[in-house]
Enzyme design. Structure first.
Site, PDB file in Angstrom:
ATOM      1  N   SER A   1       0.509   4.066  -2.850  1.00 41.69           N
ATOM      2  CA  SER A   1       0.056   5.422  -2.546  1.00 41.69           C
ATOM      3  C   SER A   1       1.012   6.467  -3.116  1.00 41.69           C
ATOM      4  O   SER A   1       0.583   7.526  -3.564  1.00 41.69           O
ATOM      5  CB  SER A   1      -0.109   5.613  -1.038  1.00 41.69           C
ATOM      6  OG  SER A   1       1.141   5.665  -0.381  1.00 41.69           O
ATOM      7  N   LYS A   2       2.309   6.164  -3.122  1.00 41.65           N
ATOM      8  CA  LYS A   2       3.286   7.094  -3.703  1.00 41.65           C
ATOM      9  C   LYS A   2       3.070   7.214  -5.216  1.00 41.65           C
ATOM     10  O   LYS A   2       3.093   8.315  -5.761  1.00 41.65           O
ATOM     11  CB  LYS A   2       4.711   6.631  -3.393  1.00 41.65           C
ATOM     12  CG  LYS A   2       5.077   6.837  -1.922  1.00 41.65           C
ATOM     13  CD  LYS A   2       6.380   6.175  -1.541  1.00 41.65           C
ATOM     14  CE  LYS A   2       7.566   6.798  -2.202  1.00 41.65           C
ATOM     15  NZ  LYS A   2       8.838   6.269  -1.704  1.00 41.65           N
TER      16      LYS A   2
ATOM     17  N   PRO B   1       0.803  -1.232   0.000  1.00 36.65           N
ATOM     18  CA  PRO B   1       0.000   0.000   0.000  1.00 36.65           C
ATOM     19  C   PRO B   1       0.836   1.283   0.000  1.00 36.65           C
ATOM     20  O   PRO B   1       0.488   2.246  -0.664  1.00 36.65           O
ATOM     21  CB  PRO B   1      -0.826  -0.114   1.284  1.00 36.65           C
ATOM     22  CG  PRO B   1      -0.933  -1.576   1.535  1.00 36.65           C
ATOM     23  CD  PRO B   1       0.382  -2.154   1.061  1.00 36.65           C
ATOM     24  N   TYR B   2       1.947   1.289   0.739  1.00 36.34           N
ATOM     25  CA  TYR B   2       2.779   2.495   0.807  1.00 36.34           C
ATOM     26  C   TYR B   2       3.304   2.871  -0.580  1.00 36.34           C
ATOM     27  O   TYR B   2       3.188   4.012  -1.019  1.00 36.34           O
ATOM     28  CB  TYR B   2       3.936   2.277   1.786  1.00 36.34           C
ATOM     29  CG  TYR B   2       4.909   3.416   1.830  1.00 36.34           C
ATOM     30  CD1 TYR B   2       4.547   4.644   2.380  1.00 36.34           C
ATOM     31  CD2 TYR B   2       6.195   3.273   1.318  1.00 36.34           C
ATOM     32  CE1 TYR B   2       5.443   5.697   2.421  1.00 36.34           C
ATOM     33  CE2 TYR B   2       7.095   4.316   1.356  1.00 36.34           C
ATOM     34  CZ  TYR B   2       6.717   5.526   1.913  1.00 36.34           C
ATOM     35  OH  TYR B   2       7.618   6.564   1.940  1.00 36.34           O
ATOM     36  N   GLU B   3       3.869   1.900  -1.280  1.00 38.46           N
ATOM     37  CA  GLU B   3       4.410   2.152  -2.613  1.00 38.46           C
ATOM     38  C   GLU B   3       3.307   2.556  -3.584  1.00 38.46           C
ATOM     39  O   GLU B   3       3.486   3.446  -4.413  1.00 38.46           O
ATOM     40  CB  GLU B   3       5.171   0.930  -3.132  1.00 38.46           C
ATOM     41  CG  GLU B   3       6.501   0.686  -2.439  1.00 38.46           C
ATOM     42  CD  GLU B   3       6.378  -0.025  -1.090  1.00 38.46           C
ATOM     43  OE1 GLU B   3       5.260  -0.446  -0.707  1.00 38.46           O
ATOM     44  OE2 GLU B   3       7.405  -0.165  -0.411  1.00 38.46           O
TER      45      GLU B   3
END
Length: 172
Positions: free
Chosen positions: A6-7, A2-4
């Site tokens: 979202s970026k 999810p972090y990647e």
């Protein structure tokens, strides 16, 4: 992860707004940022320095072979200031990578951190438990150098010395 994701979504949204509304927007992508004030102890630089300062054995989550680039926070600030200072000349939505372009294995950055701390011979505890991470991940700053005239000013050795000094002054 999810972090990647979202970026990536943020990059796409920024580019969309920049082009749709002709806004002066540029995207900065940096390598692994380190420097004083980072209190996320799970990250290799602050975690290793804190362990060394406490005379504890530092821990590496991976097997030490993962390849990454690292960028001192002052070089990051300079990158943002350089990009922002030229924002009117930048194509709306353009993206720039900022890196020292010297990818290191986790073991190499670990050794550099220990040297900057003045304890070069401390052996880490290697967990070899990192899962789902990209093995090799680093950036090219060629576009930022060519179009913005940007390059690192501190670099790894000086950046790690400044970082170790910050932690010694603020955590002891």
């Amino acid at each position: 992860a999810p972090y990647e994701a979202s970026k990536s979504c943020t990059d796409l949204l920024s580019t969309s707004y920049a082009r749709t509304y002709n806004l002066p927007v540029a995207i900065a992508r940096c390598g692994n940022i380190y420097g004083g004030g980072d209190l996320n102890w799970s990250r290799i630089v602050p975690g290793t320095l804190r362990s060394l300062m406490r005379n504890e054995q530092p821990i590496l989550r991976s097997d030490g072979s993962f390849l990454r680039d690292y960028l001192y926070v002052e070089d990051v600030v300079d990158a943002y200031m350089t990009m922002g200072g030229q924002i009117e000349q930048i194509t709306p939505g353009a993206a720039f990578n900022f890196s020292d372009e010297t990818p290191l294995t986790v073991m190499e950055i670990y050794r550099a951190i220990c040297a900057a701390h003045g304890t070069p011979d401390v052996e880490p505890k290697i967990l070899n438990a990192a899962q789902g991470e990209i093995k090799n991940q680093y950036l090219s700053s060629a576009k930022a150098k060519k179009q913005l005239g940007w390059s690192v000013k501190y670099g790894l050795e000086q950046g790690l010395r400044e970082t170790a000094k910050w932690y010694q002054e603020h955590l002891v």
